[in-house]
Design an enzyme around this catalytic site. Structure first.
Site, PDB file in Angstrom:
ATOM      1  N   TYR A 161     -19.076 -25.947 -10.508  1.00 54.06           N
ATOM      2  CA  TYR A 161     -17.811 -25.216 -10.416  1.00 54.06           C
ATOM      3  C   TYR A 161     -18.055 -23.708 -10.413  1.00 54.06           C
ATOM      4  CZ  TYR A 161     -13.083 -23.656 -11.640  1.00 54.06           C
ATOM      5  OH  TYR A 161     -11.861 -23.023 -11.658  1.00 54.06           O
ATOM      6  N   LYS A 165     -17.056 -20.704  -7.621  1.00 55.76           N
ATOM      7  CA  LYS A 165     -16.177 -19.572  -7.917  1.00 55.76           C
ATOM      8  C   LYS A 165     -16.906 -18.238  -7.770  1.00 55.76           C
ATOM      9  CE  LYS A 165     -12.383 -21.806  -8.544  1.00 55.76           C
ATOM     10  NZ  LYS A 165     -11.269 -21.651  -7.591  1.00 55.76           N
TER      11      LYS A 165
END
Length: 255
Positions: A161, A165
């Site tokens: 993740y 990002k």
């Protein structure tokens, strides 16, 4: 004597048209709500089928379009329906995203693939589709990509993740650099844990209570506390802000 260069101290967005991906829930829905209150016409693009009902509840200045941001045909249809309905696009807010958490030794290939497809490529391709329209039509537009504090700092079980990002933050800077000459501003917003449905699911309980103790403000964010900074970045008051990643994290990353 102060000299002013057109900054809009009223933070007006009246008469603009925005696309908000992931706009049927969470941060996207809060952003849609605020935009409509400020006189923006909004097209919600969301993968959930209830996007049509959500848009209907918002009224005639809101249109819902079901979309998978990983599909080129869906992205093009979203832009087409926006132009057909409201005639232009001034703002793009990319809230659509997904999360999958696991330790670095256990993270699955399919989670990597899905996160990269949605968070990175889906976000980039929406930027590309709308950015191309803005350039060709000489629109002085604003784009806001939703990143995360996880793109800036290390968090346990966030490797896949966090990489996506961090990619969004880097992407934002490059697009701002390339598109500034066209009058297009591109920024990102990086929240801490936000009390969305997904936020509650992941952080309600002892783990969340412990995490909040590490945040100087002592709490997680509400969705409208993310929508406000998004609206600011899209307004004339932020006319000299581009390529910036705005951390909305209660001070967590200052440690």
């Amino acid at each position: 004597m102060l000299k002013y260069f057109g900054a809009d101290a009223n933070f007006s967005l009246e008469g603009q048209v925005a696309i908000v991906t992931g706009g049927a829930n969470g941060i996207g829905k809060a952003t849609t709500t605020l935009f409509l209150q400020k006189g923006v016409k909004v097209v919600i693009g969301d993968y959930k089928s209830d996007v049509y009902d959500v848009a209907k509840e918002f009224g005639e200045n809101c249109l819902g379009v079901q979309i998978d941001v990983t599909k080129d045909s869906d992205r093009k249809n979203l832009v087409k329906q926006t132009l057909d309905k409201f005639g232009k696009i001034d703002i793009l807010v990319n809230c659509a995203g997904m999360v999958a958490l696991d330790s670095a030794v256990d993270v699955k290939d399919e989670d990597w693939d899905a996160l990269l497809a949605v968070n990175v490529m889906g976000t980039f391709k929406m930027n590309q589709e709308v950015g191309r329209y803005m350039i060709e039509n000489k629109i002085n537009g604003s784009i806001v990509n939703i990143a995360s504090q996880a793109g800036t700092i290390a968090l346990d079980k966030h490797v896949a993740y966090s990489v996506t990002k961090a990619g969004v933050i880097s992407m934002t800077k490059i697009l701002a650099f390339e598109w500034g000459k066209f009058g297009i501003r591109v920024n990102s917003v990086s929240p801490t844990v936000v009390l969305t449905e997904m936020g509650h699911k992941a952080w309600d309980g002892p783990a969340g209570d412990a995490f909040k103790k590490e945040i100087p403000s002592g709490r997680f964010a509400e969705t409208d506390e993310i929508a406000g900074p998004i609206a600011f970045l899209c307004s004339g008051a932020a006319g000299m802000i581009t390529g910036h990643d705005l951390l909305v994290d209660g001070g967590y990353t200052i440690k």
